[in-house]
Scaffold this active site. Structure first.
Site, short mmCIF file in Angstrom:
data_model
loop_
_atom_site.label_atom_id
_atom_site.label_comp_id
_atom_site.label_asym_id
_atom_site.label_seq_id
_atom_site.Cartn_x
_atom_site.Cartn_y
_atom_site.Cartn_z
N CYS A 167 0.80 -1.23 0.00
CA CYS A 167 0.00 0.00 0.00
C CYS A 167 0.83 1.28 0.00
O CYS A 167 0.70 2.12 -0.89
CB CYS A 167 -0.94 0.02 1.21
SG CYS A 167 -2.09 -1.37 1.29
N HIS A 181 -1.71 6.30 2.22
CA HIS A 181 -1.71 5.13 3.11
C HIS A 181 -2.07 5.57 4.53
O HIS A 181 -1.67 6.65 4.98
CB HIS A 181 -0.34 4.46 3.10
CG HIS A 181 -0.24 3.29 4.02
ND1 HIS A 181 -1.03 2.19 3.89
CD2 HIS A 181 0.55 3.07 5.12
CE1 HIS A 181 -0.73 1.32 4.84
NE2 HIS A 181 0.22 1.83 5.60
#
Length: 488
Positions: free
Chosen positions: A73, A129
């Site tokens: 991510c 993120h």
């Protein structure tokens, strides 16, 4: 002439006023978390039900061979938002956040580029993120940052996975859609689409599913009875021709191995949950797209949908991401709207890195310095237009995969290699790296490896692979890897 000139100036000003800010296209920027190619339009799984994503693809260009820059991510999203590769920034793990890296502290991110150009910027859900930006910094990225859509948890885990993590779970929860994070994210996005303003907008909507925990209301599980679920194709001896170093990229992770899923009788349940949560996410995508239609702004809005990386569901003996194989790098990517040819399907390999320069060109904004991707506008006009660049995915320094239209080449930090003929072997079951007949293919693909291989940025942590104190030794999360501890 002196009497006409003022009239010409007045006419020009009147024309600009008539066009106004609405002449600049809006952007609806939709991110999906951990979505692989198990969507209807990509045909990654025969039971995938994603009618809204498929409908969006039909009215734009589907990039059927799109790949992320990192199979994780934080580095993937950092790359999309800054337009730079992990091998340039040194961001490979779940930390640090991009503004903690010296070279990125003042980098112009995608939402900042739009704000500086006069667009109204808005974020709901997961775009950066989680944890990458402390709250005081969020206002510098988006003018409005709404509810991030945290996921509620059941009183007790559905699945007792080896990692014991609360988030490593799957099952029917909560009872109603309104209790899910994605419903809240869609609702906030719909409200933003309904706002009246003369400014063009850049609205970012970050859905959380199908990222674990794979929770969705029971009705989405009922649509796919457990005994009818089709499992992905798996070759039992698939590891036989794969370099041992490949497993170091996902050495000790909370995602369970296929061997555990089979022993626990949870493989089919996880596949069902992934499909159910993907379908539920798609239903929330449908709410957002319906709201765009109802707003009257559809014809002047570019819609971009992408996923940060893929996810294994048993292929190569694992679940999760953190690999350089197709299931982990291949992602949905769709662009629809003005200046985009509807119903297009591009088979050329492209990268998420290409989004930043593409959006700058489509909206007429100046591209910040340092962007490493290449605009996709030729393919938006003609999906068959040739493209000279491959897609490159990186997982920690020295580990890269080069994906072309027909080939995947993987180079590991210890020098090991893999090569797959994607046309003949889409499951990547036969490693051709040692085939003498492929010498020229390997040599050609090696030329695309990144020229720079930045070390880990200071503060790097979580899913970090580094050289050990002696040659041939490697550290995972700072601990020496013992190959004898490899988990099947």
């Amino acid at each position: 002439m002196l009497r006409i000139a003022p009239l010409l100036i007045l006419l020009a000003a009147t024309t600009l006023a008539a066009e106004g800010p609405s002449a600049r296209p809006n952007v609806l920027f939709i991110a999906v978390d951990d979505l692989n190619d198990w969507v209807g339009c990509l045909k990654g799984h025969p039971q995938a039900q994603t009618p809204n994503l498929d409908k969006l693809a039909a009215r734009g260009v589907l990039f059927a061979n799109a790949h992320c820059q990192a199979p994780l991510c934080n580095p993937s999203r950092t790359s999309v938002l800054t337009g730079r590769r992990p091998s340039t920034t040194g961001v490979y793990g779940l930390a640090p956040g991009l503004r903690s890296v010296d070279s990125l502290r003042d980098a112009v991110t995608l939402p900042q580029a739009f704000a500086r150009g006069g667009w109204r910027t808005f974020c709901a859900g997961k775009i950066f993120h989680d944890g990458a930006l402390p709250p005081p910094l969020r206002a510098k990225e988006f003018q409005t940052w709404e509810e991030n859509g945290s996921q509620k948890m059941p009183p007790k885990k559905f699945v007792d996975t080896p990692a014991k993590m609360a988030a490593m779970d799957w099952g029917p929860f909560p009872a109603q859609a309104e209790g899910t994070a994605d419903w809240k994210i869609a609702t906030a996005t719909i409200a933003a689409l309904g706002e009246k303003t003369d400014q063009p907008f850049f609205i970012a909507c970050g859905f959380r599913l199908p990222h674990v925990p794979c929770f969705a209301p029971p009705e989405w599980f009922d649509r796919l009875p457990a005994d009818s679920v089709t499992l992905p194709a798996v070759k039992k001896d698939d590891r036989a021709d794969i370099p041992p170093f490949a497993w170091y990229l996902h050495w000790k992770l909370p995602e369970p191995r296929l061997s555990w899923l089979e022993k626990a009788g949870e493989w089919r349940s996880l596949v069902r949950s992934y499909l159910a949560t993907t379908s539920f996410m798609d239903s929330q995508l449908g709410r957002v797209l319906d709201a765009l239609d109802a707003s009257g702004k559809k014809e002047n809005t570019l819609v971009v949908l992408w996923s940060d990386h893929g996810w294994h569901l048993g292929e190569k003996g694992i679940t999760g991401k953190n690999t350089l194989w197709e299931r982990s790098t291949h992602v949905p990517l769709v662009i629809a709207g003005p200046k985009v040819k509807p119903g297009g399907r591009c088979a050329q390999s492209v990268e998420l890195l290409d989004l930043f320069p593409t959006l700058m060109e489509l909206t007429g904004l100046p591209a910040p310095a340092g962007l490493e991707g290449h605009s996709l506008t030729p393919q938006l006009k003609d999906p068959a237009a040739p493209r000279e660049w491959p897609a490159i995915t990186t997982a920690n320094p020295g580990n890269h995969t080069i994906r072309t239209k027909n080939w995947r080449y993987i180079h590991y930090a210890d020098g090991a290699e893999e090569l797959y003929d994607e046309a003949a072997d889409p499951n990547e079951w036969t490693n051709l790296a040692k085939d003498p007949a492929r010498t020229e293919t390997l040599a050609s693909l090696r030329t695309h490896l990144p020229k720079s291989d930045a070390p880990h940025a200071p503060g790097s942590a979580s899913r970090i692979l580094q050289p050990g104190p002696e040659k041939g030794q490697w550290l995972w999360e700072g601990k020496l890897i013992d190959p004898a501890e490899l988990e099947d």
